[in-house]
Design a protein around this motif. Sequence first.
Motif, PDB file in Angstrom:
ATOM      1  N   MET A   1     -13.312  10.049  -1.480  1.00  0.00           N
ATOM      2  CA  MET A   1     -11.905   9.775  -1.662  1.00  0.00           C
ATOM      3  C   MET A   1     -11.622   9.666  -3.164  1.00  0.00           C
ATOM      4  N   ASP A   2     -10.633  10.388  -3.649  1.00  0.00           N
ATOM      5  CA  ASP A   2     -10.329  10.327  -5.079  1.00  0.00           C
ATOM      6  C   ASP A   2      -9.559   9.040  -5.412  1.00  0.00           C
ATOM      7  N   ASP A   3      -9.443   8.766  -6.702  1.00  0.00           N
ATOM      8  CA  ASP A   3      -8.833   7.513  -7.145  1.00  0.00           C
ATOM      9  C   ASP A   3      -7.404   7.342  -6.634  1.00  0.00           C
ATOM     10  N   ASP A   4      -6.596   8.400  -6.674  1.00  0.00           N
ATOM     11  CA  ASP A   4      -5.219   8.294  -6.197  1.00  0.00           C
ATOM     12  C   ASP A   4      -5.185   7.868  -4.734  1.00  0.00           C
ATOM     13  N   ALA A   5      -6.038   8.445  -3.929  1.00  0.00           N
ATOM     14  CA  ALA A   5      -6.082   8.112  -2.501  1.00  0.00           C
ATOM     15  C   ALA A   5      -6.565   6.685  -2.291  1.00  0.00           C
ATOM     16  N   ILE A   6      -7.498   6.228  -3.110  1.00  0.00           N
ATOM     17  CA  ILE A   6      -7.998   4.857  -2.985  1.00  0.00           C
ATOM     18  C   ILE A   6      -6.868   3.868  -3.254  1.00  0.00           C
ATOM     19  N   TYR A   7      -6.132   4.103  -4.331  1.00  0.00           N
ATOM     20  CA  TYR A   7      -5.043   3.184  -4.665  1.00  0.00           C
ATOM     21  C   TYR A   7      -3.918   3.242  -3.631  1.00  0.00           C
ATOM     22  N   ARG A   8      -3.632   4.414  -3.084  1.00  0.00           N
ATOM     23  CA  ARG A   8      -2.618   4.500  -2.034  1.00  0.00           C
ATOM     24  C   ARG A   8      -3.112   3.772  -0.791  1.00  0.00           C
ATOM     25  N   SER A   9      -4.385   3.910  -0.454  1.00  0.00           N
ATOM     26  CA  SER A   9      -4.951   3.185   0.692  1.00  0.00           C
ATOM     27  C   SER A   9      -4.873   1.683   0.466  1.00  0.00           C
ATOM     28  N   LEU A  10      -5.143   1.257  -0.758  1.00  0.00           N
ATOM     29  CA  LEU A  10      -5.064  -0.173  -1.067  1.00  0.00           C
ATOM     30  C   LEU A  10      -3.624  -0.655  -0.952  1.00  0.00           C
ATOM     31  N   GLN A  11      -2.670   0.114  -1.443  1.00  0.00           N
ATOM     32  CA  GLN A  11      -1.255  -0.272  -1.320  1.00  0.00           C
ATOM     33  C   GLN A  11      -0.893  -0.431   0.152  1.00  0.00           C
ATOM     34  N   GLN A  12      -1.311   0.494   0.993  1.00  0.00           N
ATOM     35  CA  GLN A  12      -1.003   0.418   2.423  1.00  0.00           C
ATOM     36  C   GLN A  12      -1.704  -0.766   3.073  1.00  0.00           C
ATOM     37  N   HIS A  13      -2.943  -1.031   2.662  1.00  0.00           N
ATOM     38  CA  HIS A  13      -3.686  -2.180   3.184  1.00  0.00           C
ATOM     39  C   HIS A  13      -2.967  -3.477   2.811  1.00  0.00           C
ATOM     40  N   LEU A  14      -2.549  -3.594   1.566  1.00  0.00           N
ATOM     41  CA  LEU A  14      -1.848  -4.801   1.121  1.00  0.00           C
ATOM     42  C   LEU A  14      -0.482  -4.931   1.802  1.00  0.00           C
ATOM     43  N   ASP A  15       0.181  -3.820   2.029  1.00  0.00           N
ATOM     44  CA  ASP A  15       1.482  -3.864   2.685  1.00  0.00           C
ATOM     45  C   ASP A  15       1.368  -4.335   4.131  1.00  0.00           C
ATOM     46  N   ALA A  16       0.222  -4.124   4.750  1.00  0.00           N
ATOM     47  CA  ALA A  16      -0.001  -4.567   6.127  1.00  0.00           C
ATOM     48  C   ALA A  16      -0.328  -6.059   6.211  1.00  0.00           C
ATOM     49  N   GLN A  17      -0.564  -6.702   5.078  1.00  0.00           N
ATOM     50  CA  GLN A  17      -0.872  -8.132   5.050  1.00  0.00           C
ATOM     51  C   GLN A  17       0.418  -8.937   5.208  1.00  0.00           C
TER      52      GLN A  17
END
Length: 94
Positions: free
Chosen positions: A1-17
């Motif tokens: 997974m490239d860096d952009d995808a990692i940060y987008r995944s993290l944003q989505q993970h945090l948004d689900a909190q």
Amino acid sequence: MDDDAIYRSLQQHLDAQAVGFPSVTSGADIRLLRRLFAPDEARLALHLSYRPLPTATIVASAGPDRPVAQVTALLESMLQKGAIGWKRRDGEDH
């Protein structure tokens, strides 16, 4: 997974909190995450929750390819930057 995808995944993970972290069209959400988390930290943060977890649980969920010392160092780095919190509960780090 490239860096952009990692940060987008993290944003989505945090948004689900519980508090949420919505995406914005300007990209400011990703820029903020890049300032708070190095790519390896962002990958590890995907295993965190808004509820404090025992360090051993985080190490186990990070996978067998991540040594305990590496996970601990990444958590310490995130803590020093204020990206995550820390507490001691029942004699165990969370």
